[in-house]
Motif scaffolding. Sequence first.
Motif, PDB file in Angstrom:
ATOM      1  N   GLY A  59       0.831  -1.209   0.000  1.00  0.00           N
ATOM      2  CA  GLY A  59       0.000   0.000   0.000  1.00  0.00           C
ATOM      3  C   GLY A  59       0.857   1.247   0.000  1.00  0.00           C
ATOM      4  N   ARG A  60       0.679   2.104   0.995  1.00  0.00           N
ATOM      5  CA  ARG A  60       1.451   3.339   1.104  1.00  0.00           C
ATOM      6  C   ARG A  60       2.782   3.137   1.848  1.00  0.00           C
ATOM      7  N   LEU A  61       3.100   1.910   2.177  1.00  0.00           N
ATOM      8  CA  LEU A  61       4.329   1.616   2.905  1.00  0.00           C
ATOM      9  C   LEU A  61       5.404   1.093   1.966  1.00  0.00           C
ATOM     10  N   ARG A  62       6.615   1.583   2.189  1.00  0.00           N
ATOM     11  CA  ARG A  62       7.766   1.070   1.451  1.00  0.00           C
ATOM     12  C   ARG A  62       8.889   0.830   2.455  1.00  0.00           C
ATOM     13  N   VAL A  63       9.410  -0.369   2.457  1.00  0.00           N
ATOM     14  CA  VAL A  63      10.485  -0.730   3.369  1.00  0.00           C
ATOM     15  C   VAL A  63      11.717  -1.103   2.569  1.00  0.00           C
ATOM     16  N   THR A  64      12.852  -0.630   3.018  1.00  0.00           N
ATOM     17  CA  THR A  64      14.119  -1.034   2.425  1.00  0.00           C
ATOM     18  C   THR A  64      14.982  -1.682   3.496  1.00  0.00           C
ATOM     19  N   LEU A  65      15.880  -2.531   3.045  1.00  0.00           N
ATOM     20  CA  LEU A  65      16.777  -3.223   3.961  1.00  0.00           C
ATOM     21  C   LEU A  65      18.170  -3.233   3.366  1.00  0.00           C
ATOM     22  N   ASP A  66      19.140  -2.820   4.147  1.00  0.00           N
ATOM     23  CA  ASP A  66      20.549  -2.865   3.750  1.00  0.00           C
ATOM     24  C   ASP A  66      21.291  -3.686   4.798  1.00  0.00           C
ATOM     25  N   THR A  67      21.503  -4.952   4.496  1.00  0.00           N
ATOM     26  CA  THR A  67      22.123  -5.835   5.490  1.00  0.00           C
ATOM     27  C   THR A  67      23.604  -5.500   5.696  1.00  0.00           C
ATOM     28  N   SER A  68      24.241  -4.898   4.696  1.00  0.00           N
ATOM     29  CA  SER A  68      25.651  -4.538   4.857  1.00  0.00           C
ATOM     30  C   SER A  68      25.807  -3.417   5.877  1.00  0.00           C
ATOM     31  N   LYS A  69      24.811  -2.548   5.947  1.00  0.00           N
ATOM     32  CA  LYS A  69      24.839  -1.456   6.918  1.00  0.00           C
ATOM     33  C   LYS A  69      23.998  -1.772   8.151  1.00  0.00           C
ATOM     34  N   LYS A  70      23.359  -2.947   8.142  1.00  0.00           N
ATOM     35  CA  LYS A  70      22.486  -3.330   9.251  1.00  0.00           C
ATOM     36  C   LYS A  70      21.474  -2.219   9.528  1.00  0.00           C
ATOM     37  N   SER A  71      20.763  -1.845   8.490  1.00  0.00           N
ATOM     38  CA  SER A  71      19.778  -0.778   8.651  1.00  0.00           C
ATOM     39  C   SER A  71      18.586  -1.012   7.747  1.00  0.00           C
ATOM     40  N   SER A  72      17.464  -0.419   8.152  1.00  0.00           N
ATOM     41  CA  SER A  72      16.228  -0.503   7.390  1.00  0.00           C
ATOM     42  C   SER A  72      15.528   0.843   7.479  1.00  0.00           C
ATOM     43  N   SER A  73      14.700   1.127   6.496  1.00  0.00           N
ATOM     44  CA  SER A  73      13.899   2.338   6.560  1.00  0.00           C
ATOM     45  C   SER A  73      12.463   2.019   6.203  1.00  0.00           C
ATOM     46  N   LEU A  74      11.561   2.769   6.819  1.00  0.00           N
ATOM     47  CA  LEU A  74      10.130   2.663   6.544  1.00  0.00           C
ATOM     48  C   LEU A  74       9.670   4.011   6.023  1.00  0.00           C
ATOM     49  N   LEU A  75       9.080   3.996   4.833  1.00  0.00           N
ATOM     50  CA  LEU A  75       8.536   5.210   4.229  1.00  0.00           C
ATOM     51  C   LEU A  75       7.027   5.083   4.175  1.00  0.00           C
ATOM     52  N   ILE A  76       6.344   6.070   4.720  1.00  0.00           N
ATOM     53  CA  ILE A  76       4.892   6.155   4.599  1.00  0.00           C
ATOM     54  C   ILE A  76       4.592   7.317   3.672  1.00  0.00           C
TER      55      ILE A  76
END
Lengths: 113, 115
Positions: A59-76
């Motif tokens: 839906g309006r959510l977008r998630v990214t994952l960067d395992t090399s940086k051990k980070s994720s982002s959530l975009l609404i």
Amino acid sequence: SQQGEEDPQALSIQEGENATMNCSYKTSINNLQWYRQNSGRGLVHLILIRSNEREKHSGRLRVTLDTSKKSSSLLITASRAADTASYFCATDAYTSGTYKYIFGTGTRLKVLA
Amino acid sequence: DAGVTQSPTHLIKTRGQQVTLRCSPKSGHDTVSWYQQALGQGPQFIFQYYEEEERQRGNFPDRFSGHQFPNYSSELNVNALLLGDSALYLCASSLRTFRGNYGYTFGSGTRLTVV
């Protein structure tokens, strides 16, 4: 102890704007999830992204994952007043034949009408 | 299809008392995890039950104990309550064979206040 740290701790935006929150974690993971919590009640599962995935939409959510940086982002995207809540990332930890989830400290989002 | 049910919703106890919180998992789920969430913080893992045994435990003292029944429901017991035990206690259920790939279903929580 908290596995994840969300950033920012608090975010205030106008209705219609996009909201981005980030999560950093410490150990290797099988998957990462995002949850929403309204007014200190139960958590609602939003989206899960596996360690071999880089981006996922719902839906309006977008998630990214960067395992090399051990980070994720959530975009609404196109936020609404009803999106006002706390958002937590959670990473899995496998021990003794079962999985548990370790939660971050959360981002408190306020969407102004 | 009922989700996770927790009882009671709110509870006020005095320091030194004991409390029991209850959780019925979502239909079809066999694993119950308990979390403590202090105000403004993220949920902290207390322990997890599967097949009526404690499988994993977080960094909580022995005053925190639990039980899982044959119908998969669970109880969280806290003895010798401290003011610092005041928090929202969350129960989450899952199916072990999902291997963590479908997340948790959470209950609405029990708000415990220790005075």
